[in-house]
Scaffold this motif. Structure first.
Motif, PDB file in Angstrom:
ATOM      1  N   ASN A 152       0.796  -1.296  -0.082  1.00  0.00           N
ATOM      2  CA  ASN A 152       0.053  -0.022  -0.014  1.00  0.00           C
ATOM      3  C   ASN A 152       0.929   1.271   0.177  1.00  0.00           C
ATOM      4  OD1 ASN A 152      -2.622  -1.301  -0.023  1.00  0.00           O
ATOM      5  ND2 ASN A 152      -2.219  -1.810   2.183  1.00  0.00           N
ATOM      6  N   SER A 153       0.690   2.130  -1.090  1.00  0.00           N
ATOM      7  CA  SER A 153       1.584   3.140  -1.259  1.00  0.00           C
ATOM      8  C   SER A 153       0.717   4.345  -0.998  1.00  0.00           C
ATOM      9  CB  SER A 153       2.341   3.365  -2.719  1.00  0.00           C
ATOM     10  OG  SER A 153       1.359   3.314  -3.572  1.00  0.00           O
ATOM     11  N   PRO A 154       1.368   5.653  -0.960  1.00  0.00           N
ATOM     12  CA  PRO A 154       0.482   6.926  -0.583  1.00  0.00           C
ATOM     13  C   PRO A 154      -0.522   6.968  -1.927  1.00  0.00           C
ATOM     14  CG  PRO A 154       2.569   7.503   0.073  1.00  0.00           C
ATOM     15  CD  PRO A 154       2.746   6.020  -0.620  1.00  0.00           C
ATOM     16  N   GLY A 155      -0.183   6.564  -3.133  1.00  0.00           N
ATOM     17  CA  GLY A 155      -0.945   6.857  -4.184  1.00  0.00           C
ATOM     18  C   GLY A 155      -1.624   5.791  -4.455  1.00  0.00           C
ATOM     19  N   LEU A 156      -1.325   4.720  -5.640  1.00  0.00           N
ATOM     20  CA  LEU A 156      -1.917   3.483  -5.803  1.00  0.00           C
ATOM     21  C   LEU A 156      -1.220   2.439  -5.154  1.00  0.00           C
ATOM     22  CD1 LEU A 156      -3.056   4.226  -9.341  1.00  0.00           C
ATOM     23  CD2 LEU A 156      -4.635   4.210  -7.524  1.00  0.00           C
ATOM     24  N   PRO A 157      -1.882   1.163  -5.012  1.00  0.00           N
ATOM     25  CA  PRO A 157      -1.119   0.035  -4.537  1.00  0.00           C
ATOM     26  C   PRO A 157      -0.220  -0.342  -5.596  1.00  0.00           C
ATOM     27  CG  PRO A 157      -3.466  -0.335  -4.501  1.00  0.00           C
ATOM     28  CD  PRO A 157      -3.279   1.053  -4.932  1.00  0.00           C
ATOM     29  N   ARG A 158       1.132  -0.791  -5.335  1.00  0.00           N
ATOM     30  CA  ARG A 158       2.021  -1.214  -6.143  1.00  0.00           C
ATOM     31  C   ARG A 158       2.591  -2.740  -6.034  1.00  0.00           C
ATOM     32  NH1 ARG A 158       7.421   2.592  -5.212  1.00  0.00           N
ATOM     33  NH2 ARG A 158       7.893   1.436  -7.352  1.00  0.00           N
ATOM     34  N   ILE A 177       0.964  -7.590 -14.284  1.00  0.00           N
ATOM     35  CA  ILE A 177       0.407  -7.389 -12.994  1.00  0.00           C
ATOM     36  C   ILE A 177       0.510  -5.869 -12.436  1.00  0.00           C
ATOM     37  CG2 ILE A 177       0.381  -8.408 -10.563  1.00  0.00           C
ATOM     38  CD1 ILE A 177       1.308 -11.249 -11.358  1.00  0.00           C
ATOM     39  N   ALA A 178       1.792  -5.493 -12.518  1.00  0.00           N
ATOM     40  CA  ALA A 178       1.977  -4.112 -12.056  1.00  0.00           C
ATOM     41  C   ALA A 178       1.004  -3.041 -12.846  1.00  0.00           C
ATOM     42  CB  ALA A 178       3.273  -3.669 -12.479  1.00  0.00           C
ATOM     43  N   ALA A 179       0.654  -3.244 -14.086  1.00  0.00           N
ATOM     44  CA  ALA A 179      -0.114  -2.379 -15.123  1.00  0.00           C
ATOM     45  C   ALA A 179      -1.672  -2.786 -14.361  1.00  0.00           C
ATOM     46  CB  ALA A 179      -0.370  -2.737 -16.314  1.00  0.00           C
ATOM     47  N   GLU A 180      -1.975  -3.686 -13.949  1.00  0.00           N
ATOM     48  CA  GLU A 180      -3.385  -3.968 -13.673  1.00  0.00           C
ATOM     49  C   GLU A 180      -3.543  -3.384 -12.172  1.00  0.00           C
ATOM     50  OE1 GLU A 180      -6.228  -5.637 -14.215  1.00  0.00           O
ATOM     51  OE2 GLU A 180      -5.555  -6.546 -16.127  1.00  0.00           O
ATOM     52  N   ALA A 181      -2.615  -3.381 -11.319  1.00  0.00           N
ATOM     53  CA  ALA A 181      -2.508  -2.789 -10.052  1.00  0.00           C
ATOM     54  C   ALA A 181      -2.639  -1.373 -10.118  1.00  0.00           C
ATOM     55  CB  ALA A 181      -1.318  -3.145  -9.176  1.00  0.00           C
ATOM     56  N   SER A 182      -2.168  -0.756 -11.214  1.00  0.00           N
ATOM     57  CA  SER A 182      -1.984   0.827 -11.305  1.00  0.00           C
ATOM     58  C   SER A 182      -3.479   1.364 -11.731  1.00  0.00           C
ATOM     59  CB  SER A 182      -0.942   1.251 -12.148  1.00  0.00           C
ATOM     60  OG  SER A 182      -1.180   0.818 -13.536  1.00  0.00           O
ATOM     61  N   SER A 183      -4.139   0.279 -12.287  1.00  0.00           N
ATOM     62  CA  SER A 183      -5.431   0.723 -12.726  1.00  0.00           C
ATOM     63  C   SER A 183      -6.694   0.502 -11.577  1.00  0.00           C
ATOM     64  CB  SER A 183      -5.971  -0.282 -13.858  1.00  0.00           C
ATOM     65  OG  SER A 183      -6.325  -1.666 -13.488  1.00  0.00           O
ATOM     66  N   LEU A 184      -6.239   0.234 -10.361  1.00  0.00           N
ATOM     67  CA  LEU A 184      -7.150  -0.029  -9.281  1.00  0.00           C
ATOM     68  C   LEU A 184      -7.541   1.494  -8.719  1.00  0.00           C
ATOM     69  CD1 LEU A 184      -5.460  -3.005  -7.378  1.00  0.00           C
ATOM     70  CD2 LEU A 184      -7.692  -2.997  -8.881  1.00  0.00           C
ATOM     71  N   ARG A 185      -8.476   1.968  -9.337  1.00  0.00           N
ATOM     72  CA  ARG A 185      -9.269   3.186  -8.969  1.00  0.00           C
ATOM     73  C   ARG A 185     -10.580   2.947  -8.569  1.00  0.00           C
ATOM     74  NH1 ARG A 185      -6.014   7.193  -7.738  1.00  0.00           N
ATOM     75  NH2 ARG A 185      -7.823   8.380  -7.996  1.00  0.00           N
ATOM     76  N   ASP A 192     -11.969   9.620  -2.251  1.00  0.00           N
ATOM     77  CA  ASP A 192     -10.540   9.253  -2.271  1.00  0.00           C
ATOM     78  C   ASP A 192     -10.124   8.396  -3.226  1.00  0.00           C
ATOM     79  OD1 ASP A 192     -11.462   6.562  -1.645  1.00  0.00           O
ATOM     80  OD2 ASP A 192     -10.990   6.829   0.560  1.00  0.00           O
ATOM     81  N   GLY A 193     -10.954   7.601  -4.157  1.00  0.00           N
ATOM     82  CA  GLY A 193     -10.417   6.934  -5.456  1.00  0.00           C
ATOM     83  C   GLY A 193      -9.373   5.621  -4.986  1.00  0.00           C
ATOM     84  N   MET A 194      -9.537   5.234  -3.726  1.00  0.00           N
ATOM     85  CA  MET A 194      -8.405   4.498  -3.344  1.00  0.00           C
ATOM     86  C   MET A 194      -8.843   3.175  -2.740  1.00  0.00           C
ATOM     87  SD  MET A 194      -5.324   5.527  -3.268  1.00  0.00           S
ATOM     88  CE  MET A 194      -4.310   4.568  -2.063  1.00  0.00           C
ATOM     89  N   TRP A 195      -8.024   2.054  -3.201  1.00  0.00           N
ATOM     90  CA  TRP A 195      -8.302   0.712  -2.727  1.00  0.00           C
ATOM     91  C   TRP A 195      -6.902   0.229  -1.864  1.00  0.00           C
ATOM     92  CZ3 TRP A 195     -12.752  -1.432  -2.667  1.00  0.00           C
ATOM     93  CH2 TRP A 195     -13.879  -1.233  -3.562  1.00  0.00           C
ATOM     94  N   TRP A 196      -7.157  -0.310  -0.718  1.00  0.00           N
ATOM     95  CA  TRP A 196      -6.260  -0.484   0.152  1.00  0.00           C
ATOM     96  C   TRP A 196      -6.071  -2.121   0.171  1.00  0.00           C
ATOM     97  CZ3 TRP A 196      -3.127   3.138   1.906  1.00  0.00           C
ATOM     98  CH2 TRP A 196      -3.735   4.546   2.012  1.00  0.00           C
ATOM     99  N   PHE A 197      -4.925  -2.708   0.195  1.00  0.00           N
ATOM    100  CA  PHE A 197      -4.781  -4.431   0.332  1.00  0.00           C
ATOM    101  C   PHE A 197      -4.683  -4.462   1.814  1.00  0.00           C
ATOM    102  CE2 PHE A 197      -2.920  -4.186  -3.840  1.00  0.00           C
ATOM    103  CZ  PHE A 197      -3.141  -5.684  -4.201  1.00  0.00           C
ATOM    104  N   VAL A 198      -5.460  -5.689   1.978  1.00  0.00           N
ATOM    105  CA  VAL A 198      -5.715  -6.265   3.418  1.00  0.00           C
ATOM    106  C   VAL A 198      -5.366  -7.728   3.441  1.00  0.00           C
ATOM    107  CG1 VAL A 198      -7.421  -4.683   4.094  1.00  0.00           C
ATOM    108  CG2 VAL A 198      -8.383  -6.733   3.066  1.00  0.00           C
TER     109      VAL A 198
END
Length: 390
Positions: free
Chosen positions: A74-80, A91-99, A104-110
């Motif tokens: 979980n980074s301050p912007g999008l998950p990385r 996979i990194a490209a898919e993660a960067s599209s998680l809006r 806030d437009g954010m998802w957080w990994f749990v």
């Protein structure tokens, strides 16, 4: 005549080999998906064999345990996503599209397990079940009764597939949410098969209860979360039983960012923690009289294994600290954070690899998967034959 589509022409011996023999050869490529991804670009025949569902079942049976491809943070912007090898790709490209739609437009990994990731909205009103390999996403609304008055929260995702004939990427999955409220601890499960939540379970906490942020351990049909006060929350999702159990005595002084609940090789609950540069592994075993007892299994000297930096403290030279930041339970791999970066350590072979130089990673979420074809048909058979980076 060769079936090559502008890519590399296969060797003549591979061209004339029967399909079953060629499949056996492809089966023995290293399990990292990038190898089969590259092989699928050789020609249409190889692509057809690699994408065959029967071949993919045999692949899972042959290698048994999917490789760790990297980890999420979980980074301050999008998950990385940080790959264990190569450059960030699919996979990194898919993660960067998680809006997320919202303020806030954010998802957080749990949590991340069995090829799926679980993310939450900032207010825990919604969860997102995400398959990074296929791109499949399912948004799950959390019921109001699990939001009102809830304080600490945590959650888990796991697959319901059994055996190699079933694939977690195409099988139903479960989500379990736990939270505290007014002196009680609650748990509730969600099934993607029926698209609904189950019965809300609860138990009394004898003292204020604080759930740790770290992902739980999955052992058999039970999930385990760390709780303050030297306690562990156990949820038997098969029998729907929720209980609080105790840590081993004498571990109260271990800092919470240096301890993780893990599943050990013989499918028992374990505790992993770092103390004096040693990685300790304890197991909760059942004695002959049926009682449970914590027993120390191993102690791994990290200062002799990892290239740990040193610092001067007056006239003394001392090692810089080590923390546990993640654990891949199926692969028996621990991720440790040092001032030199993040290291992936195999507890079976004691081999290690530096996977990131970042220092600001308290918790990471390892991701493991076998090869899963992207899309369908021959859409990726472009003239430039670009490799599908994973």
């Amino acid at each position: 005549m060769s079936e090559a589509t502008g890519c590399h022409t296969p060797p003549a011996t591979a061209e004339i080999a029967p399909d079953d023999l060629l499949a056996e050869i492809l089966l023995r490529l290293p399990p990292h998906p990038s190898f089969l991804s590259r092989a699928s670009l050789v020609c249409k025949r190889w692509r057809r064999l690699i994408r065959d569902p029967g071949f993919l079942r045999r692949l899972r049976a042959f290698h048994r345990t999917p490789p760790v491809l990297g980890f999420f943070n979980n980074s301050p912007g999008l998950p990385r996503f940080f790959p264990t090898e190569g450059i960030p790709g699919r996979i990194a490209a898919e993660a960067s599209s998680l809006r997320r739609d919202g303020d806030d437009g954010m998802w957080w990994f749990v949590d991340c397990r069995h090829g799926r990731a679980l993310l939450r909205s900032r207010d825990w009103a919604e969860l997102l079940g995400w398959d990074p390999m296929t791109g499949e996403r399912r948004c799950i609304t959390v019921p109001n009764q699990m939001q009102a008055g809830a304080s600490d929260r945590n959650a888990a995702v796991f697959c319901t597939a059994s055996g190699v004939d079933e694939d977690c990427h195409s099988s139903p999955f479960h989500v379990v949410v736990v939270f505290t409220s007014r002196g009680r601890v609650f748990a509730c499960g969600y099934s993607s098969r029926i698209g609904a939540w189950g019965v809300l379970m609860s138990t009394t906490a004898s003292s204020p209860c604080e759930l740790y942020d770290e992902p739980p351990a999955l052992v058999g049909e039970a999930l385990y979360w760390l709780v303050n006060g030297s306690r562990i929350l156990e949820f038997q999702f098969g029998s729907q039983v929720l209980t609080l159990i105790k840590w081993p005595m004498g571990m109260n002084a271990i800092r919470k960012w240096s301890i993780r609940l893990v599943r050990l090789e013989d499918d028992v609950l374990g505790l992993a923690f770092v103390k004096d540069f040693n990685l300790h592994l304890w197991a909760r075993e059942v004695t002959d009289d049926g009682a449970s007892k914590w027993i120390q299994r191993r102690a791994i000297e990290l200062d002799k294994l990892l290239p740990l930096p040193t610092a001067m403290d007056g006239n003394w030279c001392r090692l810089m600290p080590v923390w546990i930041c993640g654990f891949a339970e199926d692969q028996n791999v621990v991720l440790t954070r040092t001032i030199a970066g993040v290291f992936l350590v195999s507890l079976q072979t004691l081999q290690f690899k530096k996977v990131s130089c970042s220092l600001l990673m308290k918790t990471v979420y390892p991701y493991a998967s076998f090869y899963v074809p992207k899309g369908g048909g021959d859409a990726d058979d472009g003239a430039n034959c670009g490799i599908e980076r994973l």
